[in-house]
Motif scaffolding. Structure first.
Motif, PDB file in Angstrom:
ATOM      1  N   GLY A   1       0.798  -1.218   0.000  1.00 56.21           N
ATOM      2  CA  GLY A   1       0.000   0.000   0.000  1.00 56.21           C
ATOM      3  C   GLY A   1       0.829   1.265   0.000  1.00 56.21           C
ATOM      4  O   GLY A   1       0.357   2.319   0.447  1.00 56.21           O
ATOM      5  N   HIS A   2       2.059   1.198  -0.505  1.00 54.43           N
ATOM      6  CA  HIS A   2       2.883   2.414  -0.574  1.00 54.43           C
ATOM      7  C   HIS A   2       2.187   3.516  -1.370  1.00 54.43           C
ATOM      8  O   HIS A   2       2.202   4.694  -0.978  1.00 54.43           O
ATOM      9  CB  HIS A   2       4.236   2.093  -1.220  1.00 54.43           C
ATOM     10  N   HIS A   3       1.565   3.148  -2.485  1.00 58.23           N
ATOM     11  CA  HIS A   3       0.882   4.146  -3.308  1.00 58.23           C
ATOM     12  C   HIS A   3      -0.364   4.683  -2.602  1.00 58.23           C
ATOM     13  O   HIS A   3      -0.651   5.881  -2.647  1.00 58.23           O
ATOM     14  CB  HIS A   3       0.509   3.549  -4.661  1.00 58.23           C
ATOM     15  N   ARG A   4      -1.113   3.807  -1.939  1.00 58.66           N
ATOM     16  CA  ARG A   4      -2.313   4.253  -1.240  1.00 58.66           C
ATOM     17  C   ARG A   4      -1.962   5.177  -0.074  1.00 58.66           C
ATOM     18  O   ARG A   4      -2.682   6.148   0.199  1.00 58.66           O
ATOM     19  CB  ARG A   4      -3.113   3.036  -0.743  1.00 58.66           C
ATOM     20  N   MET A   5      -0.861   4.888   0.607  1.00 57.41           N
ATOM     21  CA  MET A   5      -0.471   5.731   1.733  1.00 57.41           C
ATOM     22  C   MET A   5      -0.081   7.125   1.254  1.00 57.41           C
ATOM     23  O   MET A   5      -0.493   8.132   1.845  1.00 57.41           O
ATOM     24  CB  MET A   5       0.704   5.074   2.461  1.00 57.41           C
ATOM     25  N   LEU A   6       0.689   7.204   0.185  1.00 59.27           N
ATOM     26  CA  LEU A   6       1.080   8.510  -0.338  1.00 59.27           C
ATOM     27  C   LEU A   6      -0.128   9.251  -0.901  1.00 59.27           C
ATOM     28  O   LEU A   6      -0.257  10.474  -0.723  1.00 59.27           O
ATOM     29  CB  LEU A   6       2.152   8.343  -1.414  1.00 59.27           C
ATOM     30  N   ALA A   7      -1.041   8.541  -1.558  1.00 60.17           N
ATOM     31  CA  ALA A   7      -2.249   9.184  -2.071  1.00 60.17           C
ATOM     32  C   ALA A   7      -3.092   9.747  -0.934  1.00 60.17           C
ATOM     33  O   ALA A   7      -3.674  10.836  -1.047  1.00 60.17           O
ATOM     34  CB  ALA A   7      -3.060   8.191  -2.901  1.00 60.17           C
ATOM     35  N   ALA A   8      -3.182   9.015   0.183  1.00 60.78           N
ATOM     36  CA  ALA A   8      -3.925   9.509   1.349  1.00 60.78           C
ATOM     37  C   ALA A   8      -3.272  10.761   1.916  1.00 60.78           C
ATOM     38  O   ALA A   8      -3.963  11.703   2.328  1.00 60.78           O
ATOM     39  CB  ALA A   8      -3.996   8.419   2.414  1.00 60.78           C
TER      40      ALA A   8
END
Length: 328
Positions: free
Chosen positions: A145-152
C-alpha cells in the motif's frame, strides 16, 4: 471517538469509522482481521492511522512509488469519497487480541486466493485501549500500500480540514512481523529480435557478480541464488557475496547488463505460481530472486533506503471487498 496517542512519539490510531460488508457501521469497536492462504495464517487489527505519522516517519516505507499510480488513486478518492482497501502495515511484537478470535466471526470472505475473516467486538473502552496499545508498539512499516499511503497523504494535504477529520487518517490493517510471508517477485522480460537464451546465459556468465550458473530442474532459490528461466529450462545463478540484498543486485547490477538483449519487461508476475510467468508464450526469460526476510525489509525501512521496485511480494493481502470508509 477521538484518536489517541500514548505520548508525543507514538503512533496515532483510532477505531475505524467504516462499514463492514453485510454488517453495517462498525461503530466504536475492536476489529480483528485474519488472512489465510495455502496453510499460512496472519492475524491483525483494522484501525485508522494518521497521515501525520507517515509524514513524520513513524509509518515507514521500503519501496519507491510510481507517480502515475499515485495520481490514479488520488483521482479515485476525489471521485468516490471513500476508501475500500486498507493499507497493510507491519509492527514488531503482538497486540492483545487473542481472546476475540475464540468467538464466532462477524464476516468471512473467500476471494479465490485467500480467506478473509473478521471479528468485531463492539466495545468502546476496549477499542480505546487497543489504540493506546498501538501507540506504544513503536514504528509501523508499510508491507503493501505504498501508493495508497502517499495518495492519502496528498488527499489530506489538499483538504486541510483538521487533524480529526476523516481525510487526515487512512484505513489500515496491522499485522505482527513474525506472521508475515514474503514470496519471490517474478520478473519476466521479452527478448529482443535475434537474441537467444544462449545470449542471456553468456552475458550472465561473464558478469562480475556471477560466481557460477548451472542448470536446475526447478525454479529453486536461496539467499544469494537467483532462479533464471529460459524457455522451458531453469538455471541457478549464484551471486558473489556483495554485501547487498539480492533485489538490489538484480535491479542495480544484473538487469542493466542485460538491457540491450530485451524488448522491455513483458510481465511482472507477483504470484507465487511459477507457471503463471510465461510472457504470453513469447521468447522470454525470467528472474526470480530469493525473497528478503521481514527483518531485512524492516531494517531497510529504518535506514531510510527504499528497496528497488518489485522487491517484495507480501502474500496474502487485504481485500477491497470487506470495508468501506467515507472520507468526508
Amino acid at each position: 471517538m477521538n484518536a489517541t496517542r500514548q505520548d508525543g512519539a507514538g503512533i496515532t490510531a483510532r477505531p475505524p469509522r467504516a462499514l463492514l460488508r453485510g454488517s453495517g457501521d462498525l461503530g466504536p469497536a475492536v476489529v480483528v482481521y485474519r488472512l489465510e492462504s495455502g496453510g499460512h495464517r496472519q492475524t491483525g487489527v483494522v484501525v485508522e492511522v494518521s497521515v501525520d505519522d507517515y509524514r513524520g516517519g513513524r509509518i515507514r516505507r521500503h519501496e519507491a512509488t510510481q507517480p502515475a499510480r499515485v495520481r490514479e488513486l488520488e483521482e479515485q478518492a476525489e471521485a468516490t469519497g471513500v476508501e475500500r482497501m486498507p493499507v497493510m502495515l507491519v509492527h514488531r511484537g503482538h497486540l492483545s487480541i487473542a481472546d476475540i478470535t475464540s468467538a464466532a466471526p462477524t464476516a468471512r470472505l473467500h476471494d479465490g486466493s485467500a480467506t478473509h475473516t473478521v471479528w468485531v467486538r463492539r466495545d468502546e473502552a476496549g477499542a480505546r485501549a487497543l489504540c493506546d496499545e498501538i501507540g506504544r508498539i513503536g514504528n509501523l512499516y508499510i508491507a503493501d500500500g505504498h501508493h495508497r499511503m502517499l495518495a492519502a497523504d496528498r488527499y489530506a494535504a489538499r483538504r486541510g480540514l483538521g487533524s480529526d477529520h476523516p481525510s487526515a487518517f487512512t484505513l489500515a490493517a496491522l499485522f505482527p512481523s513474525d506472521e508475515m510471508r514474503i514470496l519471490g517477485y517474478h520478473r519476466c522480460f521479452a527478448l529482443a529480435p535475434d537474441n537467444t537464451a544462449r545470449d542471456v546465459l553468456d552475458r550472465l556468465a561473464e558478469h562480475p557478480l556471477t560466481e557460477r550458473i548451472e542448470e536446475s530442474p526447478a525454479a529453486d532459490t536461496e539467499p544469494g541464488v537467483v532462479a533464471v528461466g529460459l524457455g522451458d529450462r531453469w538455471y541457478r545463478l549464484r551471486l558473489r557475496a556483495s554485501g547487498v540484498l539480492d533485489a538490489f543486485a538484480i535491479e542495480q547490477e544484473i538487469l542493466p547488463k542485460l538491457h540491450d538483449l530485451t524488448a522491455g519487461e513483458a510481465a511482472a508476475d507477483r504470484q507465487h505460481a511459477v507457471e503463471a510467468c510465461w510472457c504470453g508464450g513469447r521468447n522470454a526469460f525470467r528472474l526470480i530472486p530469493h525473497p528478503p526476510t521481514i527483518d531485512q525489509v524492516l531494517t531497510t525501512s529504518d535506514e531510510g533506503l527504499p528497496m528497488p521496485p518489485k522487491s517484495t511480494w507480501f502474500d496474502p493481502k487485504p481485500t477491497a471487498e470487506l470495508f468501506l470508509r467515507p472520507l468526508i
